[in-house]
Design a protein around this motif. Structure first.
Motif, PDB file in Angstrom:
ATOM      1  N   MET A 108      47.987 -29.210 -47.670  1.00  0.00           N
ATOM      2  CA  MET A 108      46.561 -28.978 -47.875  1.00  0.00           C
ATOM      3  C   MET A 108      45.841 -28.827 -46.533  1.00  0.00           C
ATOM      4  O   MET A 108      45.064 -27.898 -46.337  1.00  0.00           O
ATOM      5  N   PHE A 109      46.104 -29.736 -45.588  1.00  0.00           N
ATOM      6  CA  PHE A 109      45.415 -29.659 -44.306  1.00  0.00           C
ATOM      7  C   PHE A 109      45.851 -28.442 -43.506  1.00  0.00           C
ATOM      8  O   PHE A 109      45.045 -27.827 -42.812  1.00  0.00           O
ATOM      9  N   GLN A 110      47.105 -28.053 -43.610  1.00  0.00           N
ATOM     10  CA  GLN A 110      47.545 -26.839 -42.919  1.00  0.00           C
ATOM     11  C   GLN A 110      46.855 -25.611 -43.518  1.00  0.00           C
ATOM     12  O   GLN A 110      46.480 -24.698 -42.783  1.00  0.00           O
ATOM     13  N   LYS A 111      46.640 -25.610 -44.812  1.00  0.00           N
ATOM     14  CA  LYS A 111      45.902 -24.514 -45.458  1.00  0.00           C
ATOM     15  C   LYS A 111      44.462 -24.457 -44.949  1.00  0.00           C
ATOM     16  O   LYS A 111      43.858 -23.394 -44.892  1.00  0.00           O
ATOM     17  N   LEU A 112      43.928 -25.613 -44.549  1.00  0.00           N
ATOM     18  CA  LEU A 112      42.563 -25.677 -44.017  1.00  0.00           C
ATOM     19  C   LEU A 112      42.530 -25.431 -42.507  1.00  0.00           C
ATOM     20  O   LEU A 112      41.535 -25.721 -41.852  1.00  0.00           O
ATOM     21  N   HIS A 113      43.626 -24.881 -41.955  1.00  0.00           N
ATOM     22  CA  HIS A 113      43.736 -24.462 -40.559  1.00  0.00           C
ATOM     23  C   HIS A 113      43.975 -25.606 -39.577  1.00  0.00           C
ATOM     24  O   HIS A 113      43.841 -25.419 -38.366  1.00  0.00           O
ATOM     25  N   PHE A 114      44.324 -26.795 -40.054  1.00  0.00           N
ATOM     26  CA  PHE A 114      44.673 -27.892 -39.154  1.00  0.00           C
ATOM     27  C   PHE A 114      46.041 -27.603 -38.549  1.00  0.00           C
ATOM     28  O   PHE A 114      46.920 -27.055 -39.212  1.00  0.00           O
ATOM     29  N   GLU A 115      46.219 -27.999 -37.291  1.00  0.00           N
ATOM     30  CA  GLU A 115      47.493 -27.820 -36.602  1.00  0.00           C
ATOM     31  C   GLU A 115      48.043 -29.173 -36.174  1.00  0.00           C
ATOM     32  O   GLU A 115      47.284 -30.066 -35.778  1.00  0.00           O
ATOM     33  N   GLN A 116      49.356 -29.313 -36.235  1.00  0.00           N
ATOM     34  CA  GLN A 116      50.001 -30.562 -35.831  1.00  0.00           C
ATOM     35  C   GLN A 116      49.862 -30.743 -34.327  1.00  0.00           C
ATOM     36  O   GLN A 116      50.147 -29.832 -33.549  1.00  0.00           O
ATOM     37  N   VAL A 117      49.410 -31.953 -33.914  1.00  0.00           N
ATOM     38  CA  VAL A 117      49.264 -32.244 -32.483  1.00  0.00           C
ATOM     39  C   VAL A 117      50.089 -33.447 -32.043  1.00  0.00           C
ATOM     40  O   VAL A 117      50.306 -33.630 -30.845  1.00  0.00           O
ATOM     41  N   ALA A 118      50.537 -34.277 -32.991  1.00  0.00           N
ATOM     42  CA  ALA A 118      51.324 -35.451 -32.618  1.00  0.00           C
ATOM     43  C   ALA A 118      52.106 -35.965 -33.817  1.00  0.00           C
ATOM     44  O   ALA A 118      51.726 -35.742 -34.968  1.00  0.00           O
ATOM     45  N   VAL A 119      53.198 -36.664 -33.502  1.00  0.00           N
ATOM     46  CA  VAL A 119      54.003 -37.343 -34.514  1.00  0.00           C
ATOM     47  C   VAL A 119      54.255 -38.755 -34.022  1.00  0.00           C
ATOM     48  O   VAL A 119      54.635 -38.949 -32.868  1.00  0.00           O
ATOM     49  N   SER A 120      54.016 -39.730 -34.881  1.00  0.00           N
ATOM     50  CA  SER A 120      54.296 -41.122 -34.533  1.00  0.00           C
ATOM     51  C   SER A 120      55.462 -41.603 -35.380  1.00  0.00           C
ATOM     52  O   SER A 120      55.325 -41.777 -36.596  1.00  0.00           O
ATOM     53  N   SER A 121      56.606 -41.813 -34.723  1.00  0.00           N
ATOM     54  CA  SER A 121      57.750 -42.311 -35.468  1.00  0.00           C
ATOM     55  C   SER A 121      57.556 -43.777 -35.835  1.00  0.00           C
ATOM     56  O   SER A 121      58.066 -44.245 -36.846  1.00  0.00           O
ATOM     57  N   VAL A 122      56.766 -44.513 -35.037  1.00  0.00           N
ATOM     58  CA  VAL A 122      56.499 -45.916 -35.321  1.00  0.00           C
ATOM     59  C   VAL A 122      55.718 -46.057 -36.627  1.00  0.00           C
ATOM     60  O   VAL A 122      56.064 -46.848 -37.503  1.00  0.00           O
TER      61      VAL A 122
END
Length: 182
Positions: free
Chosen positions: A134-148
């Motif tokens: 849903m957020f990717q459809k709203l043009h959001f882009e991944q900026v970080a991943v927290s494995s913790v």
């Protein structure tokens, strides 16, 4: 946040209303769901704790919360309660005191014109595919991943083209005083 306490946003499919004590019992029932707890990284609360949380969300200067109502059900009968039309919630958190233009959002709302926000962030569990899509459809882009924390941070920078796109997508939304049903 007191800023949205008197605002109702009327769209074609949904109505956004301030989160009030009237909504707490149904919200509390939803949050008993283990799946919803997992998808929202939430802990179960007692009903009393849920009422306290609602008051906090309403009073805190760094939160803006709306309840999502099914517009068709809500408009069908004037005596229909909001609680019976509830479909979800929308939250906006002002998370960076050093950057008042940044808000963490769970669902996109009209923060661009009223709050002056130019950056939106969403933190979503890595396993929550529906929310990520849903957020990717709203043009959001991944900026970080927290494995913790097992979450992904998505960001939308509100450039002028993005702002125009968002305004076009929401041009049908009417802002009304909260309490007005028509």
């Amino acid at each position: 946040m007191r800023l949205n306490q008197n605002i109702l946003l009327l769209g074609k499919k949904v109505v956004l209303v301030p989160y009030t004590a009237e909504h707490v019992p149904r919200y509390h029932e939803w949050m008993k769901s283990e799946e919803l707890q997992r998808l929202t990284a939430s802990e179960p609360l007692t009903l009393e704790q849920e009422y306290a949380m609602q008051r906090s969300w309403r009073e805190d200067a760094d939160k803006c919360t709306f309840i999502v109502l099914d517009a068709e059900r809500w408009q069908a009968q004037p005596d229909t309660t909001e609680e019976s039309c509830m479909a979800g919630d929308v939250n906006l958190f002002l998370t960076d005191l050093g950057d008042p233009s940044l808000g963490e959002v769970e669902v996109m709302i009209a923060g661009v014109t009223k709050l002056g926000l130019t950056k939106f962030e969403a933190k979503i569990g890595q396993e929550n595919e529906p929310s990520l899509r849903m957020f990717q459809k709203l043009h959001f882009e991944q900026v970080a991943v927290s494995s913790v924390f097992q979450e992904v941070t998505l960001r939308l920078m509100m450039s002028e083209p993005e702002r125009q796109w968002l305004l076009e997508q929401t041009s049908h939304v009417e802002e009304k005083p909260y309490g007005a049903r028509s």
